[in-house]
Write an enzyme that holds these catalytic residues in place. Structure first.
Site, mmCIF file in Angstrom:
data_model
loop_
_atom_site.group_PDB
_atom_site.id
_atom_site.type_symbol
_atom_site.label_atom_id
_atom_site.label_comp_id
_atom_site.label_asym_id
_atom_site.label_seq_id
_atom_site.Cartn_x
_atom_site.Cartn_y
_atom_site.Cartn_z
ATOM 1 N N ASN A 154 -12.184 32.282 -51.203
ATOM 2 C CA ASN A 154 -11.500 31.241 -50.492
ATOM 3 C C ASN A 154 -10.025 31.447 -50.366
ATOM 4 O O ASN A 154 -9.280 31.330 -51.082
ATOM 5 C CB ASN A 154 -11.724 30.049 -51.360
ATOM 6 C CG ASN A 154 -11.001 28.787 -50.851
ATOM 7 O OD1 ASN A 154 -10.390 28.606 -49.715
ATOM 8 N ND2 ASN A 154 -10.831 27.600 -51.487
ATOM 9 N N TRP A 155 -9.541 31.876 -48.967
ATOM 10 C CA TRP A 155 -8.403 32.193 -48.666
ATOM 11 C C TRP A 155 -7.327 30.972 -48.911
ATOM 12 O O TRP A 155 -6.074 31.096 -48.860
ATOM 13 C CB TRP A 155 -8.151 32.850 -47.413
ATOM 14 C CG TRP A 155 -8.128 34.347 -47.170
ATOM 15 C CD1 TRP A 155 -9.050 35.011 -48.289
ATOM 16 C CD2 TRP A 155 -7.937 35.243 -46.449
ATOM 17 N NE1 TRP A 155 -9.106 36.439 -47.995
ATOM 18 C CE2 TRP A 155 -8.498 36.223 -46.862
ATOM 19 C CE3 TRP A 155 -6.988 35.052 -45.462
ATOM 20 C CZ2 TRP A 155 -8.069 37.592 -45.967
ATOM 21 C CZ3 TRP A 155 -6.811 36.242 -44.628
ATOM 22 C CH2 TRP A 155 -7.358 37.619 -44.951
ATOM 23 N N LYS A 156 -8.055 29.679 -48.832
ATOM 24 C CA LYS A 156 -7.036 28.603 -48.535
ATOM 25 C C LYS A 156 -6.237 28.559 -47.490
ATOM 26 O O LYS A 156 -6.514 29.211 -46.324
ATOM 27 C CB LYS A 156 -6.403 28.021 -50.191
ATOM 28 C CG LYS A 156 -7.309 28.165 -51.218
ATOM 29 C CD LYS A 156 -6.717 27.708 -52.623
ATOM 30 C CE LYS A 156 -7.928 27.850 -53.426
ATOM 31 N NZ LYS A 156 -7.288 27.266 -54.923
ATOM 32 N N HIS A 180 -14.090 20.519 -51.834
ATOM 33 C CA HIS A 180 -12.918 21.335 -52.744
ATOM 34 C C HIS A 180 -12.284 20.291 -53.435
ATOM 35 O O HIS A 180 -11.730 19.362 -53.055
ATOM 36 C CB HIS A 180 -12.241 22.224 -52.026
ATOM 37 C CG HIS A 180 -11.754 23.321 -52.727
ATOM 38 N ND1 HIS A 180 -10.545 22.991 -53.305
ATOM 39 C CD2 HIS A 180 -11.990 24.552 -53.321
ATOM 40 C CE1 HIS A 180 -9.881 24.109 -54.049
ATOM 41 N NE2 HIS A 180 -10.980 25.050 -53.997
ATOM 42 N N GLU A 210 -9.182 20.384 -54.053
ATOM 43 C CA GLU A 210 -7.934 20.409 -53.488
ATOM 44 C C GLU A 210 -7.998 19.341 -52.097
ATOM 45 O O GLU A 210 -7.079 18.543 -51.999
ATOM 46 C CB GLU A 210 -7.066 21.738 -52.820
ATOM 47 C CG GLU A 210 -6.481 22.353 -54.145
ATOM 48 C CD GLU A 210 -6.747 23.976 -53.962
ATOM 49 O OE1 GLU A 210 -6.999 24.454 -52.882
ATOM 50 O OE2 GLU A 210 -6.402 24.676 -54.875
ATOM 51 N N GLU A 256 -15.799 23.650 -60.234
ATOM 52 C CA GLU A 256 -14.651 24.151 -60.085
ATOM 53 C C GLU A 256 -13.706 23.135 -60.713
ATOM 54 O O GLU A 256 -13.273 21.933 -60.104
ATOM 55 C CB GLU A 256 -14.060 24.105 -58.685
ATOM 56 C CG GLU A 256 -14.747 25.303 -57.902
ATOM 57 C CD GLU A 256 -13.497 25.647 -56.983
ATOM 58 O OE1 GLU A 256 -12.732 26.830 -57.190
ATOM 59 O OE2 GLU A 256 -13.300 25.201 -55.940
ATOM 60 N N GLY A 291 -6.149 27.692 -59.952
ATOM 61 C CA GLY A 291 -4.463 28.165 -59.541
ATOM 62 C C GLY A 291 -3.673 28.986 -60.375
ATOM 63 O O GLY A 291 -2.595 29.033 -60.480
ATOM 64 N N SER A 316 -9.421 30.372 -61.437
ATOM 65 C CA SER A 316 -8.921 31.377 -62.190
ATOM 66 C C SER A 316 -9.412 32.761 -62.233
ATOM 67 O O SER A 316 -9.410 33.393 -63.388
ATOM 68 C CB SER A 316 -7.807 31.124 -63.164
ATOM 69 O OG SER A 316 -6.948 30.067 -62.786
ATOM 70 N N GLY A 329 -10.126 32.251 -55.517
ATOM 71 C CA GLY A 329 -9.016 31.914 -54.613
ATOM 72 C C GLY A 329 -8.093 32.945 -54.315
ATOM 73 O O GLY A 329 -8.170 33.977 -53.663
#
Ligand code: 13P
Length: 278
Positions: free
Chosen positions: A7-9, A92, A94, A160, A166, A198, A219
């Protein structure tokens, strides 16, 4: 087969795409690997993967709950399919915490994805406050209720926990195992459960070596070809039962392990050992 989804975000650029994807192609990674890219890069990535006849799957990080219409800035499930997406992240942490995505909105996105034939990777996870308040399992049950009645081979769940995302704290093997088994207990034994939070090359073996872990959602480490490749190779080794590093001593008391089984009423008990080709 253990999945690795990057997941490149909102990171990277077109140069990174043109350096990472050819490296992954060169390694001959297969259908157990997927990349969830920012929308603008989907088309270019689709062309690269298609030209190489790669089995690497393409995914998006979000989808609209609406099929079409006056929703400026939104992208529909049908549009994602047109640009080669096979999967999509839904809910997600976020999206929930930074963009106020409610459970109702998440439910709409889940159904839009399923309706369009996309494979949703439905993200669930407790906040630190919920965990510390002993409410982690209840939070999970509430979220998983959205999947009631959906055959377990139509989606994956990604556990998650927001406190592990992160690069801060990483969940221990015991944390992950307990929660994955709990999710499978609620939704049925055929449920595929990935872990995200992570995951790096140095701890991937510890996570992917757990039987209850069907894959990882990566991530930051997905932004480095060498890191991502190393995780993919670890996943492959773990799927073939090769020995991995010993698990670290679990932290005590982090997960509320007591309590009743939480099978949802009316849930199908489909035991599907196979990961549907999404
Ligand atoms: P990190 O691997 O950077 O912690 O991100 C996890 C994640 O949010 C994947 O969706």
């Amino acid at each position: 087969m253990k999945m690795v989804i990057g997941n490149w975000k909102m990171n990277g650029n077109i140069d990174l795409l043109h350096s990472i994807v050819p490296t992954l192609l060169h390694e001959g990674l297969g259908s157990a690997v997927a990349l969830c890219l920012p929308y603008p890069y989907l088309s270019a990535a689709h062309s690269l993967l298609k030209a190489a006849r790669s089995q690497i799957k393409l995914g998006a990080q979000n989808v609209s709950e609406h099929p079409f219409g006056g929703y400026t800035g939104e992208i529909s499930a049908a549009m994602l399919k047109e640009f080669g997406c096979r999967l999509v992240l839904v809910g997600h942490p976020e999206r929930r915490s930074l963009f106020g995505e409610t459970r109702e909105v998440t439910a709409g996105k889940l159904h839009a994805a399923l309706g369009a034939g996309l494979y949703p990777v439905y993200c669930v996870g407790e906040t630190l406050a919920q965990r510390e308040g002993g409410l982690a399992r209840q939070a999970m049950v509430d979220e998983l209720a959205l999947l009631a009645g959906v055959p377990t081979d139509r989606y994956a769940v990604a556990y998650e926990p927001s406190w592990a995302i992160g690069g801060g704290v990483t969940a221990t093997s015991a944390d992950i195992n307990d929660m994955h088994l709990f999710i499978k207990d609620v939704l049925g034994p055929g449920t595929r459960v990935l872990y995200g939070g992570s995951v790096k090359s140095h701890n991937a073996g510890q996570v992917l070596g757990l039987d209850s872990v069907d894959g990882v959602l990566v991530g930051n480490a997905a932004l480095s070809a060498s890191e991502f490749l190393s995780i993919c190779h670890t996943a492959n080794r773990c799927a073939h039962g090769e020995p991995i590093e010993l698990l670290k001593k679990p932290r005590a008391g982090l997960i509320d392990t007591d309590g009743p089984s939480h099978h949802l009423p009316g849930m199908p008990s489909i035991d599907s050992p196979f990961w549907r080709e999404f």
